[in-house]
Motif scaffolding. Structure first.
Motif, PDB file in Angstrom:
ATOM      1  N   GLU A  96      30.230   8.957   0.131  1.00  0.00           N
ATOM      2  CA  GLU A  96      30.981   9.919  -0.681  1.00  0.00           C
ATOM      3  C   GLU A  96      31.509  11.030   0.203  1.00  0.00           C
ATOM      4  O   GLU A  96      30.822  11.496   1.114  1.00  0.00           O
ATOM      5  CB  GLU A  96      30.090  10.517  -1.777  1.00  0.00           C
ATOM      6  CG  GLU A  96      30.843  11.528  -2.645  1.00  0.00           C
ATOM      7  CD  GLU A  96      29.997  12.127  -3.751  1.00  0.00           C
ATOM      8  OE1 GLU A  96      29.389  11.350  -4.520  1.00  0.00           O
ATOM      9  OE2 GLU A  96      29.955  13.375  -3.861  1.00  0.00           O
ATOM     10  N   ARG A 116      34.998  12.778  -4.293  1.00  0.00           N
ATOM     11  CA  ARG A 116      34.651  13.694  -5.388  1.00  0.00           C
ATOM     12  C   ARG A 116      35.621  14.872  -5.323  1.00  0.00           C
ATOM     13  O   ARG A 116      35.776  15.501  -4.279  1.00  0.00           O
ATOM     14  CB  ARG A 116      33.199  14.168  -5.289  1.00  0.00           C
ATOM     15  CG  ARG A 116      32.713  14.866  -6.574  1.00  0.00           C
ATOM     16  CD  ARG A 116      31.248  15.263  -6.500  1.00  0.00           C
ATOM     17  NE  ARG A 116      30.350  14.147  -6.347  1.00  0.00           N
ATOM     18  CZ  ARG A 116      29.575  13.640  -7.306  1.00  0.00           C
ATOM     19  NH1 ARG A 116      29.608  14.173  -8.512  1.00  0.00           N
ATOM     20  NH2 ARG A 116      28.770  12.625  -7.052  1.00  0.00           N
ATOM     21  N   HIS A 118      36.107  18.123  -5.507  1.00  0.00           N
ATOM     22  CA  HIS A 118      35.529  19.471  -5.479  1.00  0.00           C
ATOM     23  C   HIS A 118      36.623  20.533  -5.576  1.00  0.00           C
ATOM     24  O   HIS A 118      36.358  21.678  -5.920  1.00  0.00           O
ATOM     25  CB  HIS A 118      34.735  19.678  -4.189  1.00  0.00           C
ATOM     26  CG  HIS A 118      33.463  18.900  -4.122  1.00  0.00           C
ATOM     27  ND1 HIS A 118      32.295  19.321  -4.728  1.00  0.00           N
ATOM     28  CD2 HIS A 118      33.163  17.725  -3.526  1.00  0.00           C
ATOM     29  CE1 HIS A 118      31.330  18.450  -4.502  1.00  0.00           C
ATOM     30  NE2 HIS A 118      31.829  17.473  -3.771  1.00  0.00           N
ATOM     31  N   TYR A 150      36.346   7.540  -7.746  1.00  0.00           N
ATOM     32  CA  TYR A 150      36.646   8.970  -7.868  1.00  0.00           C
ATOM     33  C   TYR A 150      35.721   9.616  -8.901  1.00  0.00           C
ATOM     34  O   TYR A 150      35.495   9.058  -9.977  1.00  0.00           O
ATOM     35  CB  TYR A 150      38.093   9.183  -8.310  1.00  0.00           C
ATOM     36  CG  TYR A 150      39.110   8.451  -7.468  1.00  0.00           C
ATOM     37  CD1 TYR A 150      39.584   8.993  -6.287  1.00  0.00           C
ATOM     38  CD2 TYR A 150      39.584   7.197  -7.870  1.00  0.00           C
ATOM     39  CE1 TYR A 150      40.515   8.315  -5.512  1.00  0.00           C
ATOM     40  CE2 TYR A 150      40.511   6.512  -7.106  1.00  0.00           C
ATOM     41  CZ  TYR A 150      40.974   7.074  -5.923  1.00  0.00           C
ATOM     42  OH  TYR A 150      41.888   6.387  -5.167  1.00  0.00           O
ATOM     43  N   ILE A 151      35.215  10.812  -8.562  1.00  0.00           N
ATOM     44  CA  ILE A 151      34.397  11.599  -9.482  1.00  0.00           C
ATOM     45  C   ILE A 151      34.983  13.005  -9.551  1.00  0.00           C
ATOM     46  O   ILE A 151      35.349  13.577  -8.521  1.00  0.00           O
ATOM     47  CB  ILE A 151      32.924  11.672  -9.019  1.00  0.00           C
ATOM     48  CG1 ILE A 151      32.303  10.272  -8.943  1.00  0.00           C
ATOM     49  CG2 ILE A 151      32.100  12.563  -9.967  1.00  0.00           C
ATOM     50  CD1 ILE A 151      30.905  10.254  -8.326  1.00  0.00           C
ATOM     51  N   PRO A 153      34.236  16.995 -11.396  1.00  0.00           N
ATOM     52  CA  PRO A 153      33.212  17.775 -12.088  1.00  0.00           C
ATOM     53  C   PRO A 153      33.607  18.219 -13.487  1.00  0.00           C
ATOM     54  O   PRO A 153      32.752  18.567 -14.290  1.00  0.00           O
ATOM     55  CB  PRO A 153      33.006  18.978 -11.170  1.00  0.00           C
ATOM     56  CG  PRO A 153      34.307  19.129 -10.478  1.00  0.00           C
ATOM     57  CD  PRO A 153      34.845  17.748 -10.297  1.00  0.00           C
ATOM     58  N   HIS A 177      28.698  18.866 -12.199  1.00  0.00           N
ATOM     59  CA  HIS A 177      27.679  19.245 -11.229  1.00  0.00           C
ATOM     60  C   HIS A 177      26.404  19.597 -12.002  1.00  0.00           C
ATOM     61  O   HIS A 177      26.477  20.109 -13.124  1.00  0.00           O
ATOM     62  CB  HIS A 177      28.116  20.468 -10.418  1.00  0.00           C
ATOM     63  CG  HIS A 177      29.321  20.221  -9.568  1.00  0.00           C
ATOM     64  ND1 HIS A 177      29.571  19.023  -8.942  1.00  0.00           N
ATOM     65  CD2 HIS A 177      30.357  21.047  -9.225  1.00  0.00           C
ATOM     66  CE1 HIS A 177      30.696  19.107  -8.253  1.00  0.00           C
ATOM     67  NE2 HIS A 177      31.194  20.322  -8.417  1.00  0.00           N
ATOM     68  N   ASN A 372      25.363   9.721 -11.967  1.00  0.00           N
ATOM     69  CA  ASN A 372      25.859   9.422 -10.624  1.00  0.00           C
ATOM     70  C   ASN A 372      25.356   8.071 -10.137  1.00  0.00           C
ATOM     71  O   ASN A 372      26.120   7.274  -9.589  1.00  0.00           O
ATOM     72  CB  ASN A 372      25.431  10.521  -9.648  1.00  0.00           C
ATOM     73  CG  ASN A 372      26.277  11.773  -9.750  1.00  0.00           C
ATOM     74  OD1 ASN A 372      27.323  11.886  -9.118  1.00  0.00           O
ATOM     75  ND2 ASN A 372      25.821  12.724 -10.564  1.00  0.00           N
TER      76      ASN A 372
END
Length: 382
Positions: A96, A116, A118, A150-151, A153, A177, A372
Motif C-alpha cells: 500500500e 490510499r 490520503h 484504491y481506498i 477515508p 481511518h 481493511n
C-alpha cells in the motif's frame, strides 16, 4: 497475510516526520499486528537507512539519495528495487502507498499495489482553486492509474479523486481511518478550562487558520474571557510567498485580542492530548481535507467541535448534534456557533457525549481493521 506500507512518514522516534498521514497508517498497522497480520513498514526519504523490528512490525528506513540530475526518476527506481527485493525475501502479499506526490509513478512491483487517497497535491489544489504544477499532476495520475486497488477515508475524497484522475468511482473502497479508542479516554469530560478554544494542525492557509482572527474577535465580544490556543508546525504561504503563515495570522489579530491568543508550535503528542482534554471546544475551519484525524480525536475525547462544512466533514459528525458544521468564511455564523457552546456547559457536555458515541460507532480501529483486511483479501485473490 503479509501487508507492506510504503510511506514518507510514520509516528516513530527514528522516523524523520509524522503527521496525519503517518498517524492513520500507524493506527492501522498496530491493529493489523494485533489481528495476527504480518506487517512491514517502508519509510523513504530518511536521514539514513536502517532495518529494525519493534512490536511485531518490521521497519525499513530508506535513506535519501542525491543525484546530479533526474532525482524524481532515479530515486523512485531505487525505492522500487529495494521494495521488490524485500517483497521477495519477506513474502509480502500486498503493497500500500499514498497518493501524495505519486511516489509509485514509474515503479513496477511483483505484487498488487493499493493506493490510499490520503490527499494528493491534485486533490488539494482543486479544493483550494490553486494552479498545480503539471509535473505533480503527471506523477500522481501515473501512480494512481498503475494501482490495482484504491481506498479512500471518506466517500467525498474518493469520488473527487476518481474524477480528478479519471478512474471509475466504483473501484474505490471507502474505509474510514480508525482510532485506538482506549488512547482517547476522557474520565472527566465536565472538567475543562472555561473559554479555552483549541486549534490543532499545521499553521497553513488551506487549514483555514487565517479566518480565525476575525472569528475569534467576534467571539470575544460576547465571551471576553475566551482564549485561543494554536498547536502545530508553522508553514510558508503559497499565496503571498511569505515564509511564515503564523506571522500573517498575527497581523490579522487585533491588539486587544492578542493577549488571549497563544501559539505553541509543534509539541509532543502527549501534550496535544492534554490540551484537547483541557479545551472547552475545538475548532477546525479547514478548506482542504480528506478526513481530519484531529477532528475525530477531539470528538473521541468528548469535545464539541466547530468544523468546516465541506463534503468530507459531513461524514464525520452530525451538525447540531456532535458539534457544528460551518463555512469557515462565514465569520459571523462561526462565531455564533462557538458562542453557543461557550455559553452553555449543558450544550457542550451534550455534544461531547454525542461526539464520543459517533466516533465509537464509525471510527473504532478494531472494526476498521477488519474492513481493511477483507479488502486486502479481495485484492490478493483477484
Amino acid at each position: 497475510m503479509h501487508i507492506a506500507f510504503l510511506t514518507p512518514e510514520y509516528p516513530h522516534a527514528k522516523v524523520k516526520h509524522a503527521a496525519g498521514l503517518g498517524t492513520s497508517i500507524g493506527n492501522l498497522v498496530s491493529a493489523l499486528v494485533r489481528q495476527g497480520v504480518s506487517v512491514t513498514v517502508i519509510v523513504y526519504g530518511q536521514e539514513k537507512s536502517e532495518i529494525f523490528t519493534e512490536n511485531g512490525i518490521t521497519f525499513h528506513l530508506i535513506g535519501d539519495k542525491k543525484y546530479r540530475f533526474g532525482k524524481w526518476y532515479f530515486y523512485r527506481k531505487h525505492i522500487q528495487k529495494y521494495c521488490n527485493r524485500i517483497i521477495k525475501e519477506e513474502k509480502i502479499d500486498v503493497l500500500e502507498a499514498p497518493d501524495w506526490t505519486g511516489i509509485t509513478a514509474f515503479m513496477n512491483f511483483r505484487i498488487p499495489l493499493v493506493i490510499r487517497f490520503h490527499g494528493s497535491d491534485t486533490y488539494f489544489c482543486h479544493l483550494e482553486k490553486r494552479k498545480q504544477k503539471l509535473k505533480n499532476f503527471w506523477f500522481e495520475k501515473l501512480a494512481v492509474q498503475k494501482a490495482q486497488g484504491y481506498i479512500a477515508p471518506t466517500a467525498f475524497a474518493g469520488k473527487l479523486s476518481a474524477a480528478l484522475f479519471g478512474i471509475q468511482p466504483e473501484k474505490i473502497k471507502t474505509i474510514h481511518h480508525g482510532l485506538k479508542l482506549d488512547q482517547f479516554e476522557n474520565d472527566s469530560p465536565n472538567q475543562f478550562e472555561k473559554g479555552l478554544i483549541v486549534y490543532i494542525g499545521t499553521i497553513i492557509r488551506k487549514k483555514g487558520v487565517l479566518e480565525l482572527p476575525a472569528i475569534f474577535h467576534k467571539v470575544r465580544v460576547k465571551c471576553p474571557n475566551a482564549r485561543l490556543v494554536l498547536i502545530g508546525s508553522d508553514s510558508s504561504d503559497i499565496a503571498t510567498g511569505k515564509t511564515s503563515t503564523w506571522e500573517l495570522l498575527q497581523q490579522k489579530i487585533t491588539p486587544n485580542d492578542m493577549p488571549s491568543v497563544a501559539y505553541l508550535g509543534k509539541i509532543p503528542y502527549s501534550e496535544v492530548k492534554n490540551y484537547i482534554q483541557k479545551a472547552h471546544l475545538c475548532v477546525f475551519p479547514t478548506f482542504a481535507e480528506t478526513l481530519g484525524m484531529v477532528t475525530i480525536e477531539s470528538m473521541a475525547m468528548q469535545k464539541p467541535v466547530v468544523n468546516s462544512n465541506m463534503g468530507w466533514a459531513q461524514e464525520l459528525m452530525v451538525d447540531g448534534v456532535s458539534g457544528y458544521l460551518v463555512d469557515p468564511k462565514n465569520h459571523e455564523e462561526s462565531a455564533q456557533k462557538m458562542i453557543q457552546i461557550l455559553s452553555s456547559e449543558k450544550l457542550a457536555s451534550k455534544m461531547g457525549v454525542a461526539a464520543r458515541k459517533q466516533v465509537q460507532n464509525k471510527f473504532d480501529i478494531n472494526v476498521i481493521v477488519k474492513e481493511n483486511m477483507d479488502y486486502y483479501e479481495t485484492i490478493i485473490s483477484n
